[in-house]
Design a protein around this motif. Structure first.
Motif: not given
Length: 918
Positions: A53, A55-57, A105, A268-269, A272, A459, A528-530
């Motif tokens: 994984r 930082s995002y999926d 998101a 959001s940032e 994330l 990361r 970027r979505v997790r």
């Protein structure tokens, strides 16, 4: 029957030991391999779960963002953000955030490159001749980038140093063609049309000499800087220049640079990547906080709150190369003097220490506000996408474009020098901000804080997805010559919008500020979505991410990429030579290969299945051959027992009992040896697993012995007892052609036995082909990724042992088949020798038979291994075909060497006794 079984095993001790060794070898290989397969699955599963994984999926981009190259190769290009400006609306982003199981998101909008003047001082005092009344100093700003491979010089500028008094024009605009001067008098401009009013130099006789010196070229053309050197050794600059008088000749220079700006949603940032926790100075952004105003000499400016990176990843430096010109600056020959100043010889030279453009960007720490003359934040350069030419070998060659400097249309100043370098992207200029006829406010940044990218949420380098908001993509030299040119360092980006390599944004503003600056209705470049609830790389997590991605795609119609389980994958890129000295470079660039973790997990399951089946096949094949040989040696004995009244079932029980007893004994020894052998090679084989060797060996021995025993019990006793009177044809010559024809005929005469040897060898060669392909696959086709390489180093522990045992059993089968052929055809060989065949001809006959089995077995095995490897890797590559050919050749060589064993035993056969027996 028990006594007969024991007696038979003792009587044929050589054959018994060979079968016993074969069963022990095969059973140990089976037990250890199954233990290693389980260990490999656990190891790889743990490795994948630890690195699956980023930082995002999920990555959401505007519709049409996915390039054909990305689609063809299943990759995600690293600099996708640098060429994308908007395309996703705020409502679409909010809709994505509201989808079930979306944890965060995080949107990002790209503003572009903003030129700015950075005030820097370069000390030229050492060049001044303090005894000279007047002197000229020529200076050029020199830019260095690309690890020193790019060196660009700006047009020269002049500094006129005089000990005579000077009268400077005032800051007021000319009135009726006259200019007011500092002494209060108004004078007409005596210099050529289009040049500003000159500084006046007073000669000793009181005459005023206009200094109409101009320097620079094109848009950079400007009056020479006139500096007065007084009797105390102090330098006096124009009144608009701060820090004077000064003991140093270091006038303030306005250096044109550029930096990139992007916009984020602060909340959001922070969720994330933990951006709010990475601050090293100041305070964090607030989504709705507006900027203030600041007064400047040219009017008010509107301030936009921003946070900047404390370590801009830019390789860009500037220094001044200055020379004192060999010329006598006298009045009356100013035109010639200008020519000499721009191109004449020098009396002395000086290179100032370089200034990194990073330092210029960080000046906001002390200035408090980063603002620019003329509101240059309102002028934004935007770069397009890179287009590639793909070579047959897959190498990527970016296509050249017009330099970014060609897009410069601003009336003030010239573009940054590096904007004129070779470009691989198109560049366009746009205007933003609120400077209008009614509101003449400029726009500037108000850096309220700085952050360190190294402090962001940890990361994983094995699974990291593109995060160019904070990290520049890594470009390493692909060849030794490229690495030497780069000094062993990666190629870092510079501030050229047309360059291949884009730096991360130097400053981040809020999305609301971006909307105010551009007025765009769809300002977001990517989201970027997790996904929530992802606790490992398992089917449940993958299905959850897939479902969320489908929901986003249906709800928005945007391009959606699943990055869960992705890993960097190196691609070869060839950059053309630059305009300012950089040679052509062949580089390795990390793109992102999607689905690497899933591919690795599936590959491990396939590998386990293939090797598990292979070891069982080789076990059975060797034992079938060994038991068949033992049965054939006892055909007369079995016929006599049948004549004495033994039933078919009793004969089968006798033969299978011998093989099962041998199998159980071999299994017992295998179970004892499996545990220490597993520890030796780093495989955890428990005693419970080791004890499985006993029933497995017994079952394999039963299966292997059942078919030969049943066939032997079905033979008619009288036919078996009656000796064969077959004679071999002796009209075949014993030259090479005759020997080869007879060898082929002998192989075809016993097709079952020949096929058995070929299949046994083919199994070993197939395993060897697959093993080599596994190494190739994990380093290339399974992922071609950093994660694939990391995993591949851990899943090959006992595979080599398994394949070695498989090949060894296959070669033993070939030897056994040839030796059995020799024993059964002893009379024929004796007749050939008596008919005039030499000893070497008979040896060649047996050797050719071994080579024939080797060729057939190696070709079939290599082809089977190639197909298995292609299935294993989901790709068929030319490298795999070359690997298959090399392993096939090796199989033929090994079989030929193994054939030497029965050839050497040939001399021990009593051929004369065979003839006398007839």
């Amino acid at each position: 029957m028990r006594r007969i079984i024991w007696a038979q095993l003792r009587r044929r001790a050589g054959r018994t030991l060979a079968m016993f060794f074969a069963i022990v070898t095969a059973t140990i290989g089976f037990v250890v391999l199954t233990g290693n397969t389980r260990t490999s699955q656990l190891t790889v599963a743990g490795e994948v779960n630890a690195h699956f994984r980023g930082s995002y999926d999920i990555l959401v981009r505007p519709t049409g963002s996915r390039s054909a190259l990305e689609t063809d190769r299943g990759l995600l290009r690293p600099n996708f953000l640098s060429s994308r400006y908007g395309g996703i609306t705020l409502d679409q982003w909010r809709g994505i955030s509201a989808i079930r199981d979306v944890e965060v998101a995080a949107p990002i909008g790209n503003l572009g490159y903003s030129p700015f003047f950075a005030g820097r001082r370069f000390d030229l005092t050492a060049l001044v001749d303090r005894d000279a009344t007047r002197q000229l100093i020529r200076q050029r700003r020199v830019w260095s980038a690309d690890r020193g491979l790019t060196v660009a010089q700006e047009p020269p500028e002049l500094i006129y140093v005089t000990k005579r008094p000077v009268i400077r024009p005032s800051d007021e605009d000319p009135v009726n063609g006259t200019q007011e001067y500092a002494d209060g008098k108004a004078r007409r401009n005596p210099c050529p049309a289009g040049t500003p009013p000159p500084v006046l130099e007073l000669r000793e006789d009181g005459e005023e000499v206009p200094l109409c010196l101009m320097s620079g070229e094109g848009t950079r053309r400007r009056p020479a800087l006139v500096v007065e050197l007084d009797a105390d050794g102090l330098f006096h600059y124009p009144s608009s220049t701060p820090g004077q008088p000064s003991a140093r000749l270091d006038p303030l220079a306005l250096v044109m640079m550029s930096y990139s700006v992007a916009a984020i949603d602060p909340d959001s940032e922070a969720r994330l990547v933990g951006l709010d926790s990475a601050l090293t100075f100041g305070r964090y952004l607030e989504p709705d906080r507006a900027g203030g105003e600041r007064r400047r000499f040219d009017g008010p400016i509107n301030l936009v709150p921003a946070i900047g990176t404390s370590s801009p990843q830019i390789d860009e430096q500037v220094f001044v190369r200055a020379e004192r010109v060999t010329a006598d600056p006298t009045a009356g020959d100013l035109g010639r003097l200008t020519d000499l100043a721009n191109a004449g010889p020098a009396e002395a030279r000086l290179d100032t220490p370089p200034v990194n453009s990073v330092d210029a960007q960080q000046s906001a720490r002390t200035d408090g506000t980063l603002y620019f003359s003329g509101g240059l934040l309102s002028r934004i350069g935007r770069s397009g996408a890179v287009e590639y030419q793909v070579d047959p070998d897959g190498t990527l060659r970016p296509q050249s474009r017009q330099p970014a400097g060609a897009a410069w249309t601003e009336p003030v100043g010239a573009p940054p020098q590096l904007w004129n370098d070779t470009a691989l992207r198109d560049t366009t200029m746009i205007r933003s901000g609120d400077r209008t006829a009614a509101n003449q406010m400029g726009v500037g940044l108000d850096p309220i804080g700085f952050f360190d990218p190294a402090r962001l949420t940890q990361r994983d380098p094995l699974a990291e997805t593109p995060l160019e908001t904070y990290d520049a993509n890594v470009l390493r030299g692909a060849r030794p010559v490229d690495r030497e040119l780069l000094g062993g360092q990666p190629l870092s980006p510079n501030s050229n919008p047309g360059g291949y390599h884009s730096p991360p944004p130097a400053f981040l503003v809020s999305l609301n500020s971006l909307v105010a600056l551009t007025g765009e209705t769809a300002p977001i470049s990517a989201v970027r979505v997790r996904v929530a609830g992802i606790d490992g790389f398992n089917s449940v997590s993958r299905e959850r991410v897939r479902r969320v991605a489908d929901d986003i795609s249906r709800a928005t119609g945007l391009d959606v990429e699943v990055t869960l389980g992705a890993s960097p994958s190196a691609q070869t890129v060839v950059l053309p030579a630059g305009r300012y000295g950089r040679p052509e470079l062949q580089l390795s660039e990390d793109w992102t290969r999607k689905g690497v973790s899933a591919t690795i997990a599936q590959a491990v399951d396939r590998k386990s299945l293939v090797l598990f089946g292979l070891i069982l096949v080789v076990c059975v094949l060797f034992l079938v051959n060994a038991v068949s040989a033992a049965v054939r040696e006892r055909h007369r004995e079995l016929a006599l027992l049948s004549c004495l009244g033994w039933s078919r079932a009793r004969l089968v029980a006798l033969l299978t009992g011998e093989t099962m007893l041998l199998g159980v004994l071999a299994g017992g020894l295998s179970s004892v040896l499996a545990v220490p052998l597993g520890l030796r090679i780093g495989t955890d084989v428990s005693w419970g697993r080791a004890l499985w060797a006993v029933p497995v060996a017994g079952m394999v021995a039963l299966v292997a012995g059942l078919v030969p025993a049943w066939r032997a019990s079905a033979a008619a006793p009288l036919n078996v007892v009656r000796r064969s009177g077959r004679n071999v044809a002796i009209n075949l010559g014993h030259g090479h052609a005759g020997v080869l024809r007879l060898a082929i005929a002998n192989l075809l005469r016993v097709p079952g036995r020949t096929a058995l040897g070929c299949v046994a060898l083919a199994a070993g060669v197939a395993g060897l082909t697959l093993l080599v392909a596994i190494v190739w696959t994990f380093q290339g086709a399974v992922s071609g990724s950093i994660l694939g390489e990391a995993v591949s180093l851990r899943v090959r522990g006992a595979d080599v042992l398994a394949v070695v045992l498989t090949v060894l059993l296959g070669l033993m089968s070939v030897v056994d088949v040839l030796y059995l052929n020799i024993r059964e055809r002893a009379r024929e060989l004796a007749i050939l020798r008596a008919s005039g065949w030499s000893r070497s001809s008979v040896r060649r006959l047996v050797g050719y038979e071994g080579v024939g089995i080797g060729v057939l077995g190696a070709l079939v095995g290599a082809a089977t291994g190639c197909v298995a490897a292609a299935w294993f890797a989901d790709v068929l590559d030319v490298r795999l075909l070359w690997t298959t050919a090399a392993v096939a050749l090796a199989g033929v060589v090994l079989a030929s060497v193994a054939a030497l064993v029965p050839v050497m035993l040939l001399d021990r056969l009593p051929l004369a006794g065979q003839l006398s027996a007839d």
